[in-house]
Design an enzyme around this catalytic site. Sequence first.
Site, PDB file in Angstrom:
ATOM      1  N   THR A 197       0.533  -1.097  -0.009  1.00 50.12           N
ATOM      2  CA  THR A 197       0.006   0.030  -0.108  1.00 50.12           C
ATOM      3  C   THR A 197       1.221   1.024  -0.244  1.00 50.12           C
ATOM      4  O   THR A 197       0.198   2.477  -0.865  1.00 50.12           O
ATOM      5  CB  THR A 197      -1.154   0.231   1.900  1.00 50.12           C
ATOM      6  OG1 THR A 197      -1.366  -1.418   1.290  1.00 50.12           O
ATOM      7  CG2 THR A 197      -1.443   1.135   0.784  1.00 50.12           C
ATOM      8  N   TYR A 246       6.837 -11.992   4.396  1.00 49.05           N
ATOM      9  CA  TYR A 246       5.378 -11.409   3.623  1.00 49.05           C
ATOM     10  C   TYR A 246       5.570 -12.006   2.223  1.00 49.05           C
ATOM     11  O   TYR A 246       5.748 -12.311   1.195  1.00 49.05           O
ATOM     12  CB  TYR A 246       6.070  -9.396   3.043  1.00 49.05           C
ATOM     13  CG  TYR A 246       5.282  -8.961   2.595  1.00 49.05           C
ATOM     14  CD1 TYR A 246       3.756  -9.437   2.917  1.00 49.05           C
ATOM     15  CD2 TYR A 246       5.057  -7.928   1.392  1.00 49.05           C
ATOM     16  CE1 TYR A 246       1.677  -8.892   1.940  1.00 49.05           C
ATOM     17  CE2 TYR A 246       4.055  -6.899   1.206  1.00 49.05           C
ATOM     18  CZ  TYR A 246       3.286  -7.464   0.809  1.00 49.05           C
ATOM     19  OH  TYR A 246       2.289  -6.383   0.544  1.00 49.05           O
ATOM     20  N   LYS A 269       3.593 -12.171   7.735  1.00 48.55           N
ATOM     21  CA  LYS A 269       2.602 -11.684   7.095  1.00 48.55           C
ATOM     22  C   LYS A 269       1.732 -12.510   5.601  1.00 48.55           C
ATOM     23  O   LYS A 269       2.327 -12.752   4.787  1.00 48.55           O
ATOM     24  CB  LYS A 269       3.229 -10.700   6.906  1.00 48.55           C
ATOM     25  CG  LYS A 269       1.433  -9.457   6.733  1.00 48.55           C
ATOM     26  CD  LYS A 269       2.205  -8.140   5.405  1.00 48.55           C
ATOM     27  CE  LYS A 269       0.979  -7.387   5.327  1.00 48.55           C
ATOM     28  NZ  LYS A 269       0.876  -7.888   3.213  1.00 48.55           N
TER      29      LYS A 269
END
Length: 300
Positions: free
Chosen positions: A47, A135, A163
Amino acid sequence: MAFLSGLSAFPITPSDRDGRVDTKALRRLIRRLCAAKVDSIGLLGSTGTYIYLTREERRAALAEALDEAGGQTPVVVGVGALRTDEAVKLAQDAKALGAAAGLLAAVSYTPLTEDEVFEHFSTVAREGGLPIVIYDNPGTTHFHFTPALVSRLAKVPGIVAIKNPTDKSEAIESHLAGQRSIVPEGFSIGYSGDWNATEAMIAGADTWYSVLAGILPEVCMKIVRASQTGDAAEARRLGAALTPIWDLFKQFSSLRVVYVLAELLDICRAELPRPILPLSAVAKRQIVEALERLPAGIFR
């Protein structure tokens, strides 16, 4: 308690048409997140469009965010790069500036093998000197971390958390239990995919890595705290109230939607990094209508 827990809010990185980071707007975003008392800030994630920024731009953005956070809120920062040596340098920069951890994806152009990803992550953890969060983001990297690879990496000194993406909400509980069984005690297990995160937190995940929290942290904090205190009904009620937003995330991508939300809520006006184009006027109207359908007071 795990090293990372609770709500990790991922803001955009405001910039102009030429990619120059708007540090005043970034500070405004960070200030909002600190005021909402989020548990950590996920700077320069997907993001935060980290992959579109130079090393110098990333370092400058991190310095501004850390200064605004004032040491009160931990900052996890994206350190992903195509080359291992570049990722090491980004991790070293982040450590020197005072980031709490680095978020590392298996970014690649040539598809990577599990051994290549293992060596990449191990090297960044060892030489970067910064705690690393795995990630797993197959939607952009096209690489998915298998249980075997997660188990190997979780044993590497300095790799402290993961994550995970979410798919079907009904599969989260079994996925979480399976992952808990293969990682060391204290290894933080978290999830992204905002529309499924409520169920992940109710199931006992350590962390919600949230896109929406980067722009509207208050309601996301309420969901996390309700989940943590065992009030699943309240967490689900709040999550369900956000269905109009979740539907837009699925239709247009969360990245495009939060840029519009930042403008509509008069937080900041920012340009998406090209070649990503802004949403059409029709799509923006859908976002306006979705906000109007949300229950009064949900963002306070």
